[in-house]
Scaffold this motif. Sequence first.
Motif, PDB file in Angstrom:
ATOM      1  N   GLU A  29      -3.832  -1.815   6.881  1.00 67.00           N
ATOM      2  CA  GLU A  29      -2.584  -2.183   7.530  1.00 67.00           C
ATOM      3  C   GLU A  29      -1.666  -1.518   6.974  1.00 67.00           C
ATOM      4  O   GLU A  29      -0.441  -1.423   7.924  1.00 67.00           O
ATOM      5  CB  GLU A  29      -2.608  -3.732   7.116  1.00 67.00           C
ATOM      6  N   ALA A  32      -1.342   1.670   9.444  1.00 68.41           N
ATOM      7  CA  ALA A  32      -0.935   1.273  10.737  1.00 68.41           C
ATOM      8  C   ALA A  32       0.510   0.628  10.771  1.00 68.41           C
ATOM      9  O   ALA A  32       1.356   1.362  11.603  1.00 68.41           O
ATOM     10  CB  ALA A  32      -1.668  -0.140  11.139  1.00 68.41           C
ATOM     11  N   THR A  33       1.019  -0.021   9.558  1.00 65.05           N
ATOM     12  CA  THR A  33       2.505  -0.410   9.636  1.00 65.05           C
ATOM     13  C   THR A  33       3.337   1.007   9.667  1.00 65.05           C
ATOM     14  O   THR A  33       4.536   1.083  10.106  1.00 65.05           O
ATOM     15  CB  THR A  33       2.841  -1.301   8.297  1.00 65.05           C
ATOM     16  N   LYS A  51      -7.444   8.292  14.476  1.00 68.32           N
ATOM     17  CA  LYS A  51      -8.365   7.342  13.922  1.00 68.32           C
ATOM     18  C   LYS A  51      -8.193   7.258  12.509  1.00 68.32           C
ATOM     19  O   LYS A  51      -7.895   8.316  12.077  1.00 68.32           O
ATOM     20  CB  LYS A  51      -9.873   7.242  14.308  1.00 68.32           C
TER      21      LYS A  51
END
Length: 184
Positions: A29, A32-33, A51
């Motif tokens: 997370e 991604a953030t 990825k």
Amino acid sequence: MNAGPRGGVASAETHSVLALGSNLGNRAEQIATAIAEIADTDGIRLTAASKLVESTAVKPAGTDDQAPRYLNAVVSIATTLDADALLHAINAIEADHGRTRDERWGDRTLDIDVITFGDVSSDDARLTLPHPRAAERAFVLAPWLEIEPDAVLPGRGRIDALLAALPPADAVAVWPADSGWTTR
Ligand SMILES: Nc1ncnc2c1ncn2[C@@H]1O[C@H](COP(=O)(O)OP(=O)(O)OP(=O)(O)O)[C@@H](O)[C@H]1O
Ligand SMILES: Nc1nc2c(c(=O)[nH]1)N=C(CO)CN2
């Protein structure tokens, strides 16, 4: 490459490669953030994101080998920022994620490194370019290769050759494991 704002890098922009890593907290997370925050930064256009890959923490010899495993990713951007402003922007994103700087190669919620900034070469300790340890890091080269298969690390050569020259033990694994992607 000069394909304009939708394609490659427009003439007022610099192509740059950033590497992200996390080995504390919700690693996926946080990465991604951070990628979303990079993409939202004024003067930065995200052009590709790899990825996630997972690997053992690389630590200085003789230090704790029980460190949590890392997730890493690489993004490419086109930016109108200069290199100092880019470093400032990524340091602010790291700070937002609770990153503290206490130990070299210490565990961290979020690390963002500038791997390349155009073809700029600099020995400045505040921003060394290209990143001096990128050529030895499978966790940088493998995700970078996924998004830029023909990339060259300035002064070091093609990243596919640099990755192939690393010991097999350095190989990284795609994360999550069932996504069907291998790196070597
Ligand atoms: N290419 C670069 N990208 C990001 N930071 C850099 C770069 N070159 C020098 N620095 C400087 O390195 C300092 C330490 O960065 P950091 O704490 O992230 O190092 P590290 O992640 O522990 O080690 P490594 O640099 O090997 O990944 C930062 O304050 C920054 O100014
Ligand atoms: N696997 C892995 N090991 C590391 C990493 C990293 O991002 N991934 N970053 C470090 C310091 O930046 C030190 N060690």
